[in-house]
Motif scaffolding. Structure first.
Motif, PDB file in Angstrom:
ATOM      1  N   SER A 104      41.611  46.755  39.072  1.00 19.05           N
ATOM      2  CA  SER A 104      42.931  46.613  38.461  1.00 19.05           C
ATOM      3  C   SER A 104      42.818  46.024  37.054  1.00 19.05           C
ATOM      4  O   SER A 104      43.493  46.478  36.129  1.00 19.05           O
ATOM      5  CB  SER A 104      43.806  45.716  39.337  1.00 19.05           C
ATOM      6  OG  SER A 104      45.014  45.431  38.687  1.00 19.05           O
ATOM      7  N   TYR A 105      41.948  45.040  36.899  1.00 15.81           N
ATOM      8  CA  TYR A 105      41.759  44.430  35.584  1.00 15.81           C
ATOM      9  C   TYR A 105      41.197  45.434  34.591  1.00 15.81           C
ATOM     10  O   TYR A 105      41.668  45.528  33.457  1.00 15.81           O
ATOM     11  CB  TYR A 105      40.831  43.225  35.703  1.00 15.81           C
ATOM     12  CG  TYR A 105      40.519  42.584  34.379  1.00 15.81           C
ATOM     13  CD1 TYR A 105      41.468  41.803  33.728  1.00 15.81           C
ATOM     14  CD2 TYR A 105      39.289  42.780  33.768  1.00 15.81           C
ATOM     15  CE1 TYR A 105      41.196  41.226  32.503  1.00 15.81           C
ATOM     16  CE2 TYR A 105      39.006  42.207  32.533  1.00 15.81           C
ATOM     17  CZ  TYR A 105      39.960  41.430  31.907  1.00 15.81           C
ATOM     18  OH  TYR A 105      39.682  40.869  30.696  1.00 15.81           O
ATOM     19  N   LYS A 115      37.799  40.306  51.982  1.00 14.45           N
ATOM     20  CA  LYS A 115      37.636  39.545  50.731  1.00 14.45           C
ATOM     21  C   LYS A 115      36.884  40.371  49.697  1.00 14.45           C
ATOM     22  O   LYS A 115      37.252  40.387  48.514  1.00 14.45           O
ATOM     23  CB  LYS A 115      36.888  38.238  50.994  1.00 14.45           C
ATOM     24  CG  LYS A 115      37.728  37.169  51.633  1.00 14.45           C
ATOM     25  CD  LYS A 115      36.915  35.899  51.840  1.00 14.45           C
ATOM     26  CE  LYS A 115      37.738  34.801  52.452  1.00 14.45           C
ATOM     27  NZ  LYS A 115      36.943  33.558  52.651  1.00 14.45           N
ATOM     28  N   ASN A 116      35.830  41.064  50.130  1.00 14.53           N
ATOM     29  CA  ASN A 116      35.064  41.913  49.215  1.00 14.53           C
ATOM     30  C   ASN A 116      35.922  43.051  48.673  1.00 14.53           C
ATOM     31  O   ASN A 116      35.877  43.366  47.482  1.00 14.53           O
ATOM     32  CB  ASN A 116      33.813  42.457  49.901  1.00 14.53           C
ATOM     33  CG  ASN A 116      32.797  41.374  50.184  1.00 14.53           C
ATOM     34  OD1 ASN A 116      32.802  40.334  49.539  1.00 14.53           O
ATOM     35  ND2 ASN A 116      31.936  41.617  51.149  1.00 14.53           N
ATOM     36  N   ASP A 117      36.712  43.674  49.562  1.00 18.17           N
ATOM     37  CA  ASP A 117      37.607  44.752  49.120  1.00 18.17           C
ATOM     38  C   ASP A 117      38.638  44.224  48.128  1.00 18.17           C
ATOM     39  O   ASP A 117      38.948  44.884  47.122  1.00 18.17           O
ATOM     40  CB  ASP A 117      38.329  45.379  50.322  1.00 18.17           C
ATOM     41  CG  ASP A 117      37.414  46.220  51.179  1.00 18.17           C
ATOM     42  OD1 ASP A 117      36.285  46.539  50.725  1.00 18.17           O
ATOM     43  OD2 ASP A 117      37.822  46.568  52.312  1.00 18.17           O
ATOM     44  N   TYR A 118      39.174  43.048  48.398  1.00 22.29           N
ATOM     45  CA  TYR A 118      40.174  42.455  47.511  1.00 22.29           C
ATOM     46  C   TYR A 118      39.572  42.157  46.146  1.00 22.29           C
ATOM     47  O   TYR A 118      40.192  42.442  45.110  1.00 22.29           O
ATOM     48  CB  TYR A 118      40.737  41.183  48.146  1.00 22.29           C
ATOM     49  CG  TYR A 118      41.831  40.529  47.344  1.00 22.29           C
ATOM     50  CD1 TYR A 118      43.079  41.130  47.216  1.00 22.29           C
ATOM     51  CD2 TYR A 118      41.620  39.308  46.706  1.00 22.29           C
ATOM     52  CE1 TYR A 118      44.086  40.538  46.478  1.00 22.29           C
ATOM     53  CE2 TYR A 118      42.621  38.707  45.977  1.00 22.29           C
ATOM     54  CZ  TYR A 118      43.855  39.322  45.865  1.00 22.29           C
ATOM     55  OH  TYR A 118      44.838  38.732  45.138  1.00 22.29           O
TER      56      TYR A 118
END
Length: 99
Positions: free
Chosen positions: A74-75, A64-67
């Protein structure tokens, strides 16, 4: 004779009852031992599964942290690309200079 015969018969009946009770005690002791072995096995399996669940939860947290970091990157990358594309999409140099 009748009294002696009846006493011997009672004695035999009591011995048979005692043997039956001893057999029941042995069977129940074996059953208790089998149940204790099963409880011990199940406790070890529960412990093993709890460790596995903890490991998977830790892995899930890391993913979850990596995501979240990937989405943020990406943003930010998209934002920088948008500015560059905004400049490059100008019709002429003067328009790009104004932008």
């Amino acid at each position: 004779n009748n009294l002696l015969f009846s006493t011997q018969k009672e004695g035999k009946n009591l011995l048979e009852t005692l043997d039956d009770l001893n057999t029941k005690i042995d069977v129940r002791s074996k059953l208790i031992q089998a149940i204790e072995n099963e409880v011990s096995y199940l406790k070890s399996q529960i412990s093993k599964k709890e460790k596995e669940v903890k490991k998977l939860n830790d892995e899930l947290t890391a993913l979850k942290n990596d995501y979240a970091a990937m989405i943020l990157k990406s943003y930010k990358s998209k934002s920088e690309q948008s500015k560059l594309m905004f400049l490059l999409s100008s019709e002429d140099f003067f328009q790009a200079y104004k932008r």
